[in-house]
Design an enzyme around this catalytic site. Structure first.
Site: not given
Length: 482
Positions: A85, A119, A161, A211, A249, A254, A258, A325, A358
């Site tokens: 991207e 992504c 990030t 997001s 991804h 963190k 999750k 990232n 996204s």
């Protein structure tokens, strides 16, 4: 020509910049609480580049290194597709730049261009390559898939990030790492959680809470749709019990923790009376979309998945923590991290993969390691290469991002960032003319350069901290003359 079987990955390589900033240093520099980035986000370091590197140079390095390390004949490639991207030109693809590596060997018959959706472009490029080899259009040659980005954010809470890196993969039949055919769960919809409408800036517009909601919703849908294809193919119920490893991804680590818990939550919804999920009983009748930000549920899922996370997910997180990232490269950096960590222990194991972009586009799919892969691990030499990087103070990191900001879309200039600390042999941007045409050169790779590069790493952090960008460049140049 016989039907190709066991289509997958024969080789994989990652290129990352030689400079990084430590998240613990950024915490101090930004004046935030200790642990906000290292524990709160789960990140360790972040790769970045100045104005000498762009998506063209990073991709050239990834593909060139892949071909050299795995002895790839340029004429053996029939498809080359790029997922990114990071857009330099609204018309010209990154893939066309990479053709320089093949055209000089007489091969201009290579299908594929760039695939763009946040992504997810790398995964779409990979799926396109797999499907090309499975199709009647396949001409017997292999494919190369390129996935990666330069992720930068404006000053603020999102900047930690970011990251930078590009992964290149050699795809073909009879591979040691094979994708499970027919197993895929896809979810796509139209949302504005992260997007880049400003062509005069590298920075995205981000709605962080939206997001995260989109990411979890995509996991729920992709995981359950993958489960249905699994059950149809193998005739048995799917759950995380059938998964040896899981990679995701990774915008930040963190969220990966999750996300693995989110998959277990879906196992619970599909088998609510299983005694293993007794601690989740209060959520039997709660709508999934009402649980995205439920901290009590999050803690319960973290406790339930603690051991499995350590065994099945943690081995995939090295590069995400070290590079940050890499957008399209993130999922496949996770794959490379897993290969490096487990090597031949992966033979016979299933790896569930979740890819998200996204906007949004997402899918879950899986692969198995069918043959020993220690030769791949040795050629990539990942940990040694990470150890050779240069740690840069946050002041220098900030100045380099500011430099990128002022040079974005600029024409008729020569980049000012030093090339002295680049990995030997790396492609870099040498100039941009007044028509916007970009020229590239390669860093010296002589023994003298290597010695200077090693001495460059020994420059004390205290001295770098006291320099501004231009004085730091001057110090490196003096080092090279020694």
């Amino acid at each position: 020509m016989s039907k190709p079987e066991n289509i997958g990955i024969h080789g994989i390589e990652v290129y990352f910049p030689s400079t990084y900033v430590a998240q613990e240093d950024l915490e101090k520099f930004d004046g935030v609480s200790q642990g906000k980035y290292t524990l709160g986000l789960g990140q360790t370091n972040m790769a970045f580049c100045g104005d000498r590197e762009d998506i063209y140079s990073l991709s050239l390095n990834a593909v060139n290194n892949l071909m050299e390390k795995f002895n790839v004949d340029p004429n053996s490639i029939g498809r080359l597709e790029v997922g990114t991207e990071t857009v330099i030109d609204k018309s010209k693809s990154v893939k066309t730049v990479l053709m320089d590596l093949f055209a000089k060997h007489g091969n201009t018959s290579i299908d594929g261009v760039d695939t763009i959706n946040a992504c997810y472009g790398g995964t779409s490029a990979l799926h396109n390559a797999l499907q090309w080899i499975e199709s009647s259009y396949w001409d017997g040659r292999n494919a190369i898939v390129v996935a990666g980005d330069i992720a930068v954010y404006e000053k603020g809470p999102a900047r930690p990030t970011g990251g930078a890196g590009v992964v290149a993969m050699l795809i073909g039949p009879n591979a040691p790492i094979t994708f499970e055919t027919g197993l895929r769960g896809v979810h796509m919809e139209n949302v504005y959680d992260f997007y880049k409408p400003d062509m005069d800036s590298e920075y995205p517009r981000v709605d962080g809470k939206l997001s995260i909601s989109c990411y979890f919703r995509a996991i729920d849908n992709c995981y359950n749709r993958y489960a249905k294809t699994f059950e149809k193919k193998y005739g048995k119920t799917f759950s995380l019990d059938q998964v040896d490893y899981a990679l995701f991804h990774s915008p930040y680590n963190k969220l990966v923790q999750k996300s693995f818990g989110r998959m277990l939550y879906n196992d619970f919804l599909n088998n609510k009376n299983d005694p293993r999920y007794a601690s989740l009983e209060a959520y039997k009748n709660v709508k999934p979309e009402d649980t995205y930000f439920d901290s009590t549920l999050e803690k319960a899922l973290t406790a339930l998945t603690k051991n499995d996370y350590a065994n099945k997910v943690a081995p995939t997180t090295l590069l995400a923590k070290q590079l940050g990232n890499t957008y399209c490269g993130s999922t496949y950096s996770g794959l490379l991290s897993l290969l490096d960590d487990k090597s031949n222990e992966l033979v016979g194991k299933r790896v569930l993969t979740f890819s998200y972009g996204s906007g949004l586009a997402a899918s879950a799919f899986s692969f198995k390691v069918e043959k020993p892969i220690d030769n791949i691990v040795e050629k990539v030499d990942l940990k040694n290469r990470l150890a050779k990087r240069v740690r840069v103070e946050p002041e220098i990191f900030t100045e380099k991002l500011s430099l990128r900001e002022t040079r974005h879309n600029l024409k008729n200039y020569v980049p000012s960032d030093s090339t002295s600390n680049m990995f030997p042999g790396s492609f870099y941007l040498s100039s941009v003319d007044n028509a916007g045409i970009r020229k590239y050169d390669r860093a010296y790779s002589t023994s003298a350069f290597v010695g200077a590069f090693q001495r460059r790493q020994q420059i004390s952090q205290s001295s770098i901290k006291s320099m501004n960008l231009f004085r730091a460049t001057k110090s490196v140049l003096l080092c090279l003359k020694k």
